[in-house]
Scaffold this active site. Structure first.
Site, short mmCIF file in Angstrom:
data_model
loop_
_atom_site.label_atom_id
_atom_site.label_comp_id
_atom_site.label_asym_id
_atom_site.label_seq_id
_atom_site.Cartn_x
_atom_site.Cartn_y
_atom_site.Cartn_z
NE ARG A 189 3.33 -1.60 -6.36
CZ ARG A 189 3.43 -1.29 -5.07
NH1 ARG A 189 4.41 -0.52 -4.67
NH2 ARG A 189 2.54 -1.75 -4.21
CD GLN A 200 -8.09 3.23 -14.55
OE1 GLN A 200 -6.95 3.64 -14.78
NE2 GLN A 200 -8.48 2.87 -13.34
NE ARG A 235 -8.02 -0.06 -9.49
CZ ARG A 235 -6.73 -0.21 -9.45
NH1 ARG A 235 -5.93 0.69 -10.00
NH2 ARG A 235 -6.18 -1.27 -8.90
CB CYS A 292 11.03 1.86 -5.59
SG CYS A 292 11.72 0.41 -6.37
CE1 TYR A 317 -4.58 11.30 -11.13
CE2 TYR A 317 -5.17 8.98 -11.01
CZ TYR A 317 -4.21 9.97 -11.02
OH TYR A 317 -2.88 9.65 -10.90
#
Ligand SMILES: Cc1cc2nc3c(=O)[nH]c(=O)nc-3n(C[C@H](O)[C@H](O)[C@H](O)COP(=O)(O)O)c2cc1C
Ligand code: SF4
Length: 356
Positions: A306, A101, A214, A330, A169
């Site tokens: 994750r 990426q 993406r 989390c 971004y």
């Protein structure tokens, strides 16, 4: 799990199943040089051994100024190619293809005042982020940095490139008209910079090379996400990995009984509008979830992020009907800064040891 473990052809590349490990930055293993360390290599080797069809290497920065953190992996100079090649070789030796990426953080970069399409300020993790409108010259410079990074990725042997165009971004900031208020062509056509980056990388690599992006499903609305996706397809991009856009987006009205995240609904809606492969992501926890997403939305690949950080062997375990472990969601994921403290991984390893 008929669909999840069926092969998929992405342009010229045979993927053994529909599981993609999406980009996951893991800080602390590199340093200010942005070069690859043995820990980065071991991490990707272990992920590849776990049996996914594809890995997309973490956001790797195209310039020092565009870094998200001082120890982010980099691809801004030729001297970084050798280390990156070792990651590629580690994945390939385990029979797993790997993309990279390419990333520039824009307003989210580490500096005090950062590049942004327009003057804009916001907050991230309790810190003020100040963006200054880029000059036309700076836009051309960043575009060239992306293209040079693409040339390096090709030289390092990656099977493909994912351009980072979401998650707040730089290219995401251009796509989103709430942030991009430029009066020039880069404002009138919010996709323009991403498309120029794509065309430059295509020219610097090869017509057969796999280049995707993406993208945010809602940038800020689902209609925008769909429009961007269609432009990317028309320009020749090879795949779309659909995630969240800049924050504050309007979430699509997923039907109340839609069992997955809204962003997965967005990916499914985009898939209906394009012919190129689409990847879906977010909170796909089990093999049953993954199979359900593929079947219900028609997307081609599912990203397990994750889940793989908790258990590198997620794909193998899912295929064998074993416990894949579970991310505990989390509030702030520990993996970025201290993988040893990931409670999901600790729990999974304890259970595995108990079972012998
Ligand atoms: C530790 C961590 C690092 C991440 N790094 C990146 C990244 O480099 N690039 C990116 O596009 N998304 C990144 N993400 C987002 C993931 O790719 C993924 O979209 C997100 O974790 C949701 O998928 P999951 O529920 O399967 O984890 C990161 C997420 C986490 C938790
Ligand atoms: S359990 Fe927590 S630290 Fe581990 S991957 Fe999930 S969110 Fe990150």
């Amino acid at each position: 799990m008929e669909t999840l473990f069926s092969p998929f052809r992405l342009k010229g590349l045979e993927l053994k199943n529909r599981i993609c490990v999406p980009p996951l930055v893991c800080y602390t293993w590199s340093d200010d040089t942005g070069r690859v360390s043995e820990k980065n290599i071991a991490h990707y080797r272990a992920i590849a051994q776990g049996g996914p069809g594809l890995i997309i290497q973490e956001a790797t920065c195209i310039s020092r100024e565009g870094r998200l953190s001082g120890d982010q992996l980099g691809i801004w100079e030729d001297g970084q190619i050798e280390g990156l090649k070792k990651i590629v070789d580690a994945a390939h030796n385990e029979g797993c293809p790997i993309f990279i990426q390419l990333h520039h953080a824009g307003i989210m970069s580490i500096g005090e005042e950062n590049l942004c399409p327009s003057d804009y300020s916001c907050e991230k993790n309790g810190k003020a982020k100040i963006g200054r409108a880029m000059t036309e010259e700076e836009i051309q410079q960043v575009k060239q940095q992306f293209v040079e990074a693409g040339r390096r990725a090709f030289a390092a042997g990656y099977d493909g490139i994912e351009i980072h165009g979401c998650h707040q971004y730089l290219l995401c900031q251009f796509f989103n008209t709430r942030i991009n208020r430029r009066q020039d062509a880069y404002g009138r056509e919010p996709s323009r910079l991403a498309l120029e980056v794509y065309r430059g990388i295509r020219a610097a690599t090869s017509p057969d090379y796999i280049i995707g992006i993406r993208l945010g499903a809602f940038e800020p609305t689902l209609a925008d996400g769909i429009a961007h996706a269609r432009e990317m397809e028309a320009a020749g991009l090879d795949f779309l990995d659909i995630s969240y856009g800049f924050n504050g987006e309007d979430e699509p009205a997923a039907p109340p009984d839609f069992p997955y995240k809204d962003v997965i609904y967005g990916a499914g809606e985009i898939k209906k509008q394009v012919g190129i492969p689409v990847f879906a992501v977010n909170s796909i926890r089990s093999a049953e979830d993954a199979e359900g997403v593929l079947r219900e939305t028609g997307v081609d690949m599912v990203d397990i992020g994750r889940g793989v950080l908790v258990n590198y062997d997620w794909a193998k375990d899912a295929a064998a009907g074993r416990d894949t472990g579970r991310c505990l969601d989390c509030k702030a994921c520990q993996w970025r800064i201290n993988p040893a403290k990931c409670p999901g991984r600790i729990l999974h390893e304890r259970r595995r040891t108990e079972k012998g």
